[in-house]
Scaffold this active site. Structure first.
Site, PDB file in Angstrom:
ATOM      1  N   GLU A  36       0.850  -1.195   0.000  1.00 26.54           N
ATOM      2  CA  GLU A  36       0.000   0.000   0.000  1.00 26.54           C
ATOM      3  C   GLU A  36       0.883   1.241   0.000  1.00 26.54           C
ATOM      4  OE1 GLU A  36      -2.450   3.050   0.170  1.00 26.54           O
ATOM      5  OE2 GLU A  36      -3.085   1.003  -0.335  1.00 26.54           O
ATOM      6  N   ARG A 107     -16.695   3.621   5.309  1.00 28.25           N
ATOM      7  CA  ARG A 107     -15.534   3.081   4.596  1.00 28.25           C
ATOM      8  C   ARG A 107     -14.357   2.747   5.524  1.00 28.25           C
ATOM      9  NH1 ARG A 107     -14.822   3.986  -1.152  1.00 28.25           N
ATOM     10  NH2 ARG A 107     -16.837   4.406  -2.107  1.00 28.25           N
ATOM     11  N   TYR A 212     -28.229   7.191   3.769  1.00 27.36           N
ATOM     12  CA  TYR A 212     -28.540   5.864   4.306  1.00 27.36           C
ATOM     13  C   TYR A 212     -27.729   5.640   5.583  1.00 27.36           C
ATOM     14  CZ  TYR A 212     -24.341   4.520   1.583  1.00 27.36           C
ATOM     15  OH  TYR A 212     -23.082   4.441   1.037  1.00 27.36           O
ATOM     16  N   ASP A 292     -11.069  -1.255  -9.238  1.00 29.52           N
ATOM     17  CA  ASP A 292     -11.047  -0.037 -10.039  1.00 29.52           C
ATOM     18  C   ASP A 292      -9.924  -0.026 -11.069  1.00 29.52           C
ATOM     19  OD1 ASP A 292     -13.270   1.005  -8.850  1.00 29.52           O
ATOM     20  OD2 ASP A 292     -12.234   2.557  -7.707  1.00 29.52           O
TER      21      ASP A 292
END
Length: 404
Positions: A36, A107, A212, A292
């Site tokens: 990462e 997230r 939501y 992605d």
């Protein structure tokens, strides 16, 4: 099955990369190292929906209960409304068997849940990839900090700006949608006690607003889509003033309930909505793409992360069937052939959904928009939510074996 000493590098420690690491470890039983670029794992402070099709994968991987505890299952189906709050149609929120229902996730919470399922000793932070190349001795990777290593295969889960994508000969231009979104969260305790614990979408004046629940109902996520050319003038995202968001939905033409929600927004940020055209290939030799990096899509069907999770299961299933490192390129080709069509359909479907929400193109005819939303509800349930990535990959494997 490939040897348990087979070494796979996953480039990218986001939601797709971490799920890939879990699936490759538990299904394909290979050694995985996650690289990462950031100094710590994390995500922007906004929400994401974990849909039934992805939950089916997470259930197989033994992670679903942890996700449920960290997230929020709505108390009923969602609703699409016009700007004044008049119901257009309800929204699909569960699969046909009613086994899985949408989960709203913060997230950062989803990253935390997934990261806890990966051996921390296999996660390398602060590693920005600068090059990757397949050679006779393996796949060579080099990072900006000077670290170099060689792996049996590399999986690129490094997002829309993927470096790995170039190694498979794909160089798509980003496509700007003409829209940006304001995003953020609201403390649910500040909303009226009877505020619906469901997903709601308001649509009007070429704009839309969605909210939501997250974190067992303690937070509400919001996403507000508005037309703008701001992302073409500099960065693709950044902090925003709450006042500019409020101005986009001001006036008597919008539901007072929406205004009530927006009064509780303390901070927000904006994010340009980009995607790219479907790629013509996802793999080359022992290098493959995921998430992605392979299929950036607009968020209007809530499927970006969910497709990365499906990718992870399919990739691990095909890799498990490889009998040696020499068969990894064929496993990656099979993975690509099975996944590309589905994600291409959803990439285009997400553009279409955005056009419906914002009454663009043919959907300026609101009767057509509303009719298509109603039909799309059932399609979404059957074609999207009922999809079983593991079963589809296993059926494809059987076909490939018969052909061979």
């Amino acid at each position: 099955m490939v040897s348990q000493t087979t070494r796979i590098a996953v480039i990218g420690g986001g939601m797709g990369g971490l799920t890939a690491a879990i699936a490759l470890t538990r299904i394909a039983e290979v050694q995985v190292t996650v690289f990462e670029r950031a100094s710590k794992l994390g995500e922007v402070g906004a929400g994401v929906t974990v849909a039934p099709n992805a939950q089916r994968v997470l259930d197989t991987l033994g992670v679903l209960e942890q996700v449920k505890r960290a997230g929020a299952v709505p108390e009923g189906h969602g609703v699409y409304q016009d700007a004044m709050g008049r119901l257009v149609t309800d929204a699909a929120w569960e699969d046909s068997a009613k086994q899985y229902r949408n989960i709203g996730m913060y997230r950062p919470d989803l990253i935390d849940v997934l990261a806890r399922e990966v051996n921390p000793e296999t996660i390398r932070l602060g590693h920005k990839l600068v090059s990757v190349s397949a050679q006779d001795s393996g796949v060579h990777v080099e990072f900006e900090n000077g670290v170099r290593d060689v792996f049996d295969a590399v999986v690129g889960a490094d997002g829309i700006h993927s470096v790995v994508r170039g190694a498979v000969g794909q160089f798509p231009d980003p496509v700007y949608s003409g829209y940006m979104v304001y995003r953020g969260v609201v403390d649910a305790s500040r909303l009226p006690e009877d505020w619906p614990r469901i997903s709601q979408v308001w649509m009007g004046n070429k704009r839309h607003f969605m909210c939501y629940p997250l974190q067992q109902g303690k937070l509400f996520n919001f996403v507000a889509g508005v037309p703008s050319d701001r992302p073409l003038q500099g960065p693709w995202s950044g902090p925003a003033e709450v006042g500019e968001l409020a101005a986009e939905f001001a006036g008597d033409g919008w539901d007072q309930s929406l205004h009530r929600f927006m009064r509780e927004i303390d901070e927000t940020f904006w994010w340009g909505l980009f995607d790219h055209e479907p790629l013509t290939n996802w793999s080359k030799g022992p290098i493959a793409l995921l998430g992605d990096a392979a299929h950036t899509m607009l968020p209007h069907q809530g499927q970006g992360v969910n497709q990365a999770i499906e990718d992870s299961m399919a990739l691990a299933t095909f890799l498990r069937a490889a009998e040696s490192v020499a068969e990894i390129p064929e496993a990656f080709r099979r993975y690509t052939s099975v996944r590309m069509q589905r994600t291409a359909i959803l990439q285009h479907g997400s553009r279409r959904a955005g056009a419906m929400f914002d009454a663009q193109y043919e959907f300026a005819d609101l009767k057509k928009r509303d009719a298509d939303l109603r039909v799309g509800r059932d399609f979404r349930r059957s074609a999207v939510f009922d999809y079983d990535a593991k079963k589809v990959a296993e059926r494809a494997l059987n076909r490939f074996r018969r052909i061979a």
